[in-house]
Design a protein around this motif. Structure first.
Motif, PDB file in Angstrom:
ATOM      1  N   TYR A 132     -37.200  21.987 -46.748  1.00 27.99           N
ATOM      2  CA  TYR A 132     -35.990  21.542 -46.061  1.00 27.99           C
ATOM      3  C   TYR A 132     -35.619  20.148 -46.556  1.00 27.99           C
ATOM      4  N   VAL A 133     -34.403  19.737 -46.228  1.00 25.92           N
ATOM      5  CA  VAL A 133     -33.957  18.376 -46.527  1.00 25.92           C
ATOM      6  C   VAL A 133     -33.402  17.783 -45.246  1.00 25.92           C
ATOM      7  N   SER A 134     -33.968  16.679 -44.824  1.00 17.67           N
ATOM      8  CA  SER A 134     -33.520  16.008 -43.607  1.00 17.67           C
ATOM      9  C   SER A 134     -33.874  14.538 -43.717  1.00 17.67           C
ATOM     10  N   ASN A 135     -33.479  13.767 -42.703  1.00 17.12           N
ATOM     11  CA  ASN A 135     -33.800  12.341 -42.710  1.00 17.12           C
ATOM     12  C   ASN A 135     -35.302  12.094 -42.657  1.00 17.12           C
ATOM     13  N   THR A 136     -36.062  13.093 -42.194  1.00 17.53           N
ATOM     14  CA  THR A 136     -37.507  12.918 -42.038  1.00 17.53           C
ATOM     15  C   THR A 136     -38.277  13.036 -43.347  1.00 17.53           C
ATOM     16  N   ASN A 137     -37.678  13.639 -44.380  1.00 15.19           N
ATOM     17  CA  ASN A 137     -38.416  13.790 -45.642  1.00 15.19           C
ATOM     18  C   ASN A 137     -37.684  13.228 -46.860  1.00 15.19           C
ATOM     19  N   ILE A 138     -36.587  12.518 -46.632  1.00 13.52           N
ATOM     20  CA  ILE A 138     -35.855  11.920 -47.750  1.00 13.52           C
ATOM     21  C   ILE A 138     -36.743  10.963 -48.536  1.00 13.52           C
ATOM     22  N   LEU A 139     -37.507  10.129 -47.827  1.00 12.73           N
ATOM     23  CA  LEU A 139     -38.377   9.158 -48.500  1.00 12.73           C
ATOM     24  C   LEU A 139     -39.430   9.864 -49.341  1.00 12.73           C
ATOM     25  N   THR A 140     -39.957  10.980 -48.836  1.00 12.81           N
ATOM     26  CA  THR A 140     -40.949  11.750 -49.585  1.00 12.81           C
ATOM     27  C   THR A 140     -40.351  12.297 -50.880  1.00 12.81           C
ATOM     28  N   THR A 195     -39.911   9.442 -53.424  1.00  9.37           N
ATOM     29  CA  THR A 195     -41.111   8.810 -53.981  1.00  9.37           C
ATOM     30  C   THR A 195     -42.096   9.779 -54.630  1.00  9.37           C
ATOM     31  N   LYS A 196     -42.100  11.042 -54.191  1.00 11.87           N
ATOM     32  CA  LYS A 196     -43.141  11.955 -54.645  1.00 11.87           C
ATOM     33  C   LYS A 196     -42.634  13.160 -55.439  1.00 11.87           C
ATOM     34  N   HIS A 197     -41.333  13.311 -55.523  1.00 14.67           N
ATOM     35  CA  HIS A 197     -40.784  14.458 -56.246  1.00 14.67           C
ATOM     36  C   HIS A 197     -39.701  13.989 -57.218  1.00 14.67           C
ATOM     37  N   PRO A 198     -40.083  13.243 -58.257  1.00 15.79           N
ATOM     38  CA  PRO A 198     -39.079  12.700 -59.190  1.00 15.79           C
ATOM     39  C   PRO A 198     -38.273  13.787 -59.902  1.00 15.79           C
ATOM     40  N   ALA A 199     -38.918  14.911 -60.240  1.00 15.94           N
ATOM     41  CA  ALA A 199     -38.192  15.980 -60.939  1.00 15.94           C
ATOM     42  C   ALA A 199     -37.142  16.601 -60.031  1.00 15.94           C
ATOM     43  N   VAL A 200     -37.527  16.859 -58.774  1.00 16.62           N
ATOM     44  CA  VAL A 200     -36.574  17.414 -57.802  1.00 16.62           C
ATOM     45  C   VAL A 200     -35.446  16.422 -57.561  1.00 16.62           C
ATOM     46  N   LEU A 201     -35.811  15.156 -57.410  1.00 12.07           N
ATOM     47  CA  LEU A 201     -34.802  14.123 -57.181  1.00 12.07           C
ATOM     48  C   LEU A 201     -33.830  14.067 -58.348  1.00 12.07           C
TER      49      LEU A 201
END
Length: 599
Positions: free
Chosen positions: A55-63, A66-72
């Motif tokens: 999912y994508v929400s305010n609770t995991n945006i930071l994750t 910082t931890k998924h550069p390819a997805v980002l």
């Protein structure tokens, strides 16, 4: 030209070529909604799946950052593509409106090629300015240019409500709105200058500032006048439709049903007409500065001559979409697709009848017979559970401490004050026992502010799982770790994941999704039901919003006003009149300054 004269002059122009304008504007939106947006949604889901992000929400945006550069990186590329398509839509419609108003007699295909050609020569600076412009000016620009591609860019009402409750935030929000409005007016002609004259962003900004120098109130007033007149026409049009159906409902069968089909179809057409009309008027503010309206020698916008196969495809598409609309209208008007949502009392309170999350309030609310009472629990210092919503006690008790700083016994010595009532803080054991004794089912929200113990979930499951299953209580939480932990360790428990924003459809093991109602759409509800998951809407406190949620077929509605919700549901259960269904459909339609994807 005065603003009133502008409105009537360009409204007449719209009426002269309304078919061409609808083809240009509504046709573009149909292509985007039926082809482009599904592709974008598929790509987003595919990217998230590759990164194992549910999912994508305010609770995991930071994750994600910082931890998924390819997805980002992939999501940023997709965002760039979406913004490029938004710019292309803006350019295409601007060229199209200019072509119709200046009688250039150009086909849509020629306009599209011109827009694509213009995009080929976009400077990087132009694109980045466009990104900056829409991020900064979007709330203001949404009144000028609306697109399905940005339909999810909306601020949930609960955030605005929270900001407005704080005087400082309210003042800052008001100042920010004024500043953004001022900047929006001063930069009003930047994009037209970049498109029509191929100006650089720097040149376009400079010229736009010059064009609007000492003219801020002129253009602000013009946009205000256009919005007021369009809103009045919209309300009058929908009001006449509703009034006609009220009269038709008094006639013998089958006239009410036939009339309702005609009325609903006319409303759907009218809503698209209003969308095209509003877009033409707002765009004309931009176009007329550079290309004055040509009234003599009028010729409507022509289409390229379609081939035989193009005609066959167009006929098949018309049959498919027309048939879909007809089927949906029949299902809606007959109520065959209706379902009755659960009534859920928010924090155990109904119309301020007590202190939230306390037993006296629950006792009063139980008399109203809600299907569920939603309430909040947190872990205490001694690893017990207390019924309380806020992290800090100060707002309700005056004690400036967090729940985690006190034991359960210390918390039970405190009294909370709200709505003119005073009540002691309750342990979850006492609250649960009272609910069970009175046969009241609970929707238990597990709050996890910072500092909760690693054994919290195990303690909760060990102590309460059987009780919850026996009495058919349900659970939801904003914390995805809680949701996933409960489904892994206690799979029989019914668990809903609370989402404050409808950005991407989540892929989780949750039984349901508790969604903030202002961002909830029919697409989300239908997708959830296809995957056999329920949808709860929160927090819905006015009749129109309740009607909208009911008509979306949500499974439950969380509210602070049970009586109104129960009244609206009874109307549905008692087979509402066609006029009432027409009214509810009208309430689902977006306002002029809202997203256009919901209908």
């Amino acid at each position: 030209m005065s603003s009133l004269r502008f409105f009537f002059t360009y409204s007449k122009e719209f009426l002269r070529h309304w078919g061409s304008y609808i083809l240009l504007i509504v046709g573009t939106n149909i292509v985007l909604e039926m082809l482009v947006i599904p592709c974008v949604q598929f790509l987003v889901a595919f990217i998230l799946k590759q990164g194992n992000i549910p999912y994508v929400s305010n609770t995991n945006i930071l994750t994600i950052l910082t931890k998924h550069p390819a997805v980002l990186g992939a999501l940023l590329l997709l965002l760039a593509l979406v913004l490029t398509l938004v710019f292309l839509q803006f350019t295409f419609q601007l060229f199209g409106i200019k072509s119709i108003q200046t009688k250039e007699d150009r086909s849509l295909w020629e306009l599209f090629k011109q827009s694509i050609y213009h995009m080929r020569h976009l400077r990087p600076a132009t694109f980045f300015f466009f990104l900056f412009y829409f991020v900064l000016i979007l709330p203001f620009a949404n009144a000028i240019f609306r697109t399905p591609l940005l339909s999810k860019v909306t601020i949930p009402v609960f955030i605005l409500d929270y900001l407005s409750e704080n005087l400082l935030f309210l003042l800052l929000l008001s100042i920010a709105s004024l500043v953004i409005s001022y900047i929006g007016i001063r930069l009003l002609f930047v994009l037209p200058l970049m498109i029509f004259s191929d100006e650089t962003p720097k040149q376009a900004v400079s010229k736009s500032l010059a064009l609007t120098h000492h003219r801020f109130w002129h253009y602000a007033w013009r946009i205000f006048i256009l919005t007021v007149f369009l809103t009045i026409v919209s309300y009058v049009g929908y009001g006449i439709s509703y009034g006609l159906q009220v009269g038709l409902d008094l006639l013998p069968k089958p006239f009410p049903a036939i009339g309702a089909m005609l009325t609903l179809t006319s409303i759907q057409f009218f809503s698209q007409l209003m969308l095209a009309w509003a877009t033409v008027l707002y765009f004309s503010v931009l176009v007329q500065k550079f290309h004055p309206l040509v009234i003599s020698g009028e010729r409507p916008l022509r289409m390229i001559r379609p081939s035989l196969w193009t005609r066959i495809a167009a006929i098949l598409l018309c049959i498919f979409f027309g048939g879909s609309i007809l089927i949906n209208n029949v299902l809606y008007l007959t109520g065959l697709a209706d379902s009755t949502p659960l009534t859920i009392s928010h924090r155990g309170v109904d119309n301020s009848n007590g202190v939230q999350n306390t037993i006296p309030a629950m006792a009063a609310t139980i008399k109203e017979k809600p299907d569920y009472i939603e309430m909040d629990i947190q872990e205490t210092k001694d690893h017990q559970f207390v019924v309380f919503h806020d992290k800090n006690l100060k707002n309700l008790t005056g004690e400036n401490k967090t729940i985690r700083e006190l034991t359960l016994a210390e918390l039970q010595d405190l009294h909370a004050t709200e709505n003119g009532h005073v009540a002691p803080i309750a342990s979850f054991d006492d609250y649960l026992a009272f609910a069970n004794e009175h046969g009241q089912k609970l929707l238990i929200e597990i709050k996890t502010y910072s500092g909760y113990s690693k054994s919290m979930l195990e303690n909760f499951i060990k102590k309460y799982q059987q009780n919850i299953l026996t009495h058919h209580h349900r659970i939801h939480s904003l914390d995805y770790d809680v949701v996933i932990g409960l489904k892994e360790k206690a799979p029989k428990l019914y668990v809903s994941y609370v989402l404050p924003y409808n950005l991407v459809f989540p892929q989780t093991p949750a039984n349901a999704y508790t969604m903030e109602e202002t961002t909830l759409t029919s697409d989300f509800v239908q997708r959830a039901h296809q995957e056999e998951k329920d949808v709860y809407a929160w927090t819905v406190n006015d009749a129109d919003s309740m009607d909208r949620m009911i008509s979306l077929n949500v499974n439950g509605i969380v509210t602070d006003d049970l009586k109104t919700l129960q009244k609206e549901i009874r109307i549905y259960e008692e087979n509402p009149s066609y006029a009432k269904r027409i009214e509810m459909y009208i309430n689902r339609l977006p306002a002029l300054d809202e997203r256009i994807g919901e209908n």
